[in-house]
Design a protein around this motif. Sequence first.
Motif, mmCIF file in Angstrom:
data_model
loop_
_atom_site.group_PDB
_atom_site.id
_atom_site.type_symbol
_atom_site.label_atom_id
_atom_site.label_comp_id
_atom_site.label_asym_id
_atom_site.label_seq_id
_atom_site.Cartn_x
_atom_site.Cartn_y
_atom_site.Cartn_z
ATOM 1 N N ALA A 1 -107.065 -2.381 -20.300
ATOM 2 C CA ALA A 1 -107.067 -2.488 -18.854
ATOM 3 C C ALA A 1 -105.808 -1.836 -18.320
ATOM 4 O O ALA A 1 -104.776 -1.855 -18.969
ATOM 5 N N GLU A 2 -105.899 -1.281 -17.132
ATOM 6 C CA GLU A 2 -104.723 -0.677 -16.506
ATOM 7 C C GLU A 2 -104.445 -1.414 -15.207
ATOM 8 O O GLU A 2 -105.337 -1.645 -14.410
ATOM 9 N N MET A 3 -103.195 -1.811 -15.016
ATOM 10 C CA MET A 3 -102.805 -2.567 -13.835
ATOM 11 C C MET A 3 -101.482 -2.031 -13.331
ATOM 12 O O MET A 3 -100.844 -1.226 -13.983
ATOM 13 N N ALA A 4 -101.084 -2.524 -12.185
ATOM 14 C CA ALA A 4 -99.796 -2.129 -11.635
ATOM 15 C C ALA A 4 -98.967 -3.365 -11.351
ATOM 16 O O ALA A 4 -99.487 -4.396 -10.959
ATOM 17 N N ILE A 5 -97.689 -3.245 -11.591
ATOM 18 C CA ILE A 5 -96.732 -4.242 -11.134
ATOM 19 C C ILE A 5 -95.729 -3.470 -10.308
ATOM 20 O O ILE A 5 -95.511 -2.285 -10.525
ATOM 21 N N ALA A 6 -95.166 -4.106 -9.325
ATOM 22 C CA ALA A 6 -94.317 -3.376 -8.404
ATOM 23 C C ALA A 6 -93.015 -4.111 -8.149
ATOM 24 O O ALA A 6 -93.022 -5.310 -7.902
ATOM 25 N N PRO A 7 -91.908 -3.371 -8.197
ATOM 26 C CA PRO A 7 -90.639 -3.984 -7.822
ATOM 27 C C PRO A 7 -90.631 -4.222 -6.316
ATOM 28 O O PRO A 7 -91.224 -3.464 -5.561
ATOM 29 N N VAL A 8 -89.995 -5.289 -5.901
ATOM 30 C CA VAL A 8 -89.915 -5.636 -4.494
ATOM 31 C C VAL A 8 -88.502 -5.348 -4.011
ATOM 32 O O VAL A 8 -87.538 -5.777 -4.632
ATOM 33 N N PRO A 9 -88.378 -4.625 -2.894
ATOM 34 C CA PRO A 9 -87.040 -4.328 -2.376
ATOM 35 C C PRO A 9 -86.356 -5.587 -1.873
ATOM 36 O O PRO A 9 -87.026 -6.554 -1.501
ATOM 37 N N ALA A 10 -85.051 -5.567 -1.865
ATOM 38 C CA ALA A 10 -84.283 -6.681 -1.314
ATOM 39 C C ALA A 10 -84.302 -6.592 0.205
ATOM 40 O O ALA A 10 -84.624 -5.560 0.773
ATOM 41 N N GLY A 11 -83.959 -7.674 0.848
ATOM 42 C CA GLY A 11 -83.846 -7.660 2.297
ATOM 43 C C GLY A 11 -85.034 -8.272 3.001
ATOM 44 O O GLY A 11 -85.926 -8.858 2.376
ATOM 45 N N PRO A 12 -85.066 -8.132 4.320
ATOM 46 C CA PRO A 12 -86.088 -8.786 5.141
ATOM 47 C C PRO A 12 -87.528 -8.379 4.799
ATOM 48 O O PRO A 12 -88.449 -9.165 4.963
ATOM 49 N N ALA A 13 -87.728 -7.176 4.311
ATOM 50 C CA ALA A 13 -89.086 -6.715 4.013
ATOM 51 C C ALA A 13 -89.623 -7.275 2.702
ATOM 52 O O ALA A 13 -90.809 -7.145 2.415
ATOM 53 N N ALA A 14 -88.778 -7.910 1.910
ATOM 54 C CA ALA A 14 -89.173 -8.354 0.569
ATOM 55 C C ALA A 14 -90.356 -9.313 0.598
ATOM 56 O O ALA A 14 -91.313 -9.140 -0.152
ATOM 57 N N LEU A 15 -90.330 -10.327 1.454
ATOM 58 C CA LEU A 15 -91.410 -11.308 1.495
ATOM 59 C C LEU A 15 -92.717 -10.642 1.914
ATOM 60 O O LEU A 15 -93.760 -10.864 1.303
ATOM 61 N N HIS A 16 -92.681 -9.808 2.936
ATOM 62 C CA HIS A 16 -93.887 -9.117 3.400
ATOM 63 C C HIS A 16 -94.436 -8.198 2.312
ATOM 64 O O HIS A 16 -95.636 -8.175 2.064
ATOM 65 N N THR A 17 -93.568 -7.470 1.647
ATOM 66 C CA THR A 17 -93.988 -6.576 0.566
ATOM 67 C C THR A 17 -94.635 -7.362 -0.560
ATOM 68 O O THR A 17 -95.691 -7.000 -1.071
ATOM 69 N N ARG A 18 -94.036 -8.472 -0.940
ATOM 70 C CA ARG A 18 -94.570 -9.330 -2.002
ATOM 71 C C ARG A 18 -95.959 -9.852 -1.630
ATOM 72 O O ARG A 18 -96.874 -9.860 -2.440
ATOM 73 N N GLU A 19 -96.137 -10.268 -0.381
ATOM 74 C CA GLU A 19 -97.433 -10.775 0.071
ATOM 75 C C GLU A 19 -98.510 -9.691 0.002
ATOM 76 O O GLU A 19 -99.643 -9.959 -0.401
ATOM 77 N N LEU A 24 -103.387 -7.819 -3.107
ATOM 78 C CA LEU A 24 -104.171 -6.776 -3.764
ATOM 79 C C LEU A 24 -104.470 -7.115 -5.220
ATOM 80 O O LEU A 24 -105.011 -6.307 -5.957
ATOM 81 N N GLY A 25 -104.090 -8.330 -5.638
ATOM 82 C CA GLY A 25 -104.353 -8.764 -7.010
ATOM 83 C C GLY A 25 -103.391 -8.172 -8.013
ATOM 84 O O GLY A 25 -103.682 -8.100 -9.201
ATOM 85 N N GLN A 26 -102.231 -7.760 -7.549
ATOM 86 C CA GLN A 26 -101.211 -7.194 -8.415
ATOM 87 C C GLN A 26 -100.026 -8.161 -8.464
ATOM 88 O O GLN A 26 -99.955 -9.099 -7.686
ATOM 89 N N ALA A 27 -99.114 -7.917 -9.373
ATOM 90 C CA ALA A 27 -97.919 -8.749 -9.499
ATOM 91 C C ALA A 27 -96.716 -8.010 -8.942
ATOM 92 O O ALA A 27 -96.636 -6.792 -9.034
ATOM 93 N N ALA A 28 -95.803 -8.772 -8.373
ATOM 94 C CA ALA A 28 -94.577 -8.195 -7.826
ATOM 95 C C ALA A 28 -93.379 -8.871 -8.488
ATOM 96 O O ALA A 28 -93.467 -10.012 -8.924
ATOM 97 N N TYR A 29 -92.277 -8.134 -8.571
ATOM 98 C CA TYR A 29 -91.074 -8.717 -9.153
ATOM 99 C C TYR A 29 -89.823 -8.154 -8.502
ATOM 100 O O TYR A 29 -89.832 -7.087 -7.902
ATOM 101 N N ALA A 30 -88.754 -8.906 -8.624
ATOM 102 C CA ALA A 30 -87.413 -8.443 -8.266
ATOM 103 C C ALA A 30 -86.575 -8.616 -9.520
ATOM 104 O O ALA A 30 -86.647 -9.647 -10.185
ATOM 105 N N TRP A 31 -85.788 -7.600 -9.851
ATOM 106 C CA TRP A 31 -84.998 -7.618 -11.082
ATOM 107 C C TRP A 31 -83.524 -7.494 -10.741
ATOM 108 O O TRP A 31 -83.088 -6.489 -10.189
#
Length: 108
Positions: A1-19, A24-31
């Motif tokens: 299977a092929e999937m995507a995970i995406a880094p989430v930027p810091a700051g005010p947009a982080a919560l909206h980006t994560r949502e 979309l059924g993908q996973a998000a992370y901050a490192w």
Amino acid sequence: AEMAIAPVPAGPAALHTREIITSLGQAAYAWAIDTDRLEWSANAAAILGIADAGRIGTGRSYAALLDPDGPAGRYDTILEGGADTGTGVAYQIEYCLLPDGGGGLFFR
């Protein structure tokens, strides 16, 4: 299977980006590279097929789940990608995660 995970930027947009990413059924992370801590969206363990979310709590523990025959992982790619001058370090990578129960998941 092929999937995507995406880094989430810091700051005010982080919560909206994560949502958006999780809707979309993908996973998000901050490192946080300085502590090696990974903060995942609530759905990440299920999407990645990991029973114990603690196994993906750090960059190194996540890297231990990658196919050893695959290309260099995120950690090596990012740290060798150049110094972060405050705008982040751009990278692109594909790798195979070997979750609980075997079988590979391919990520971009």
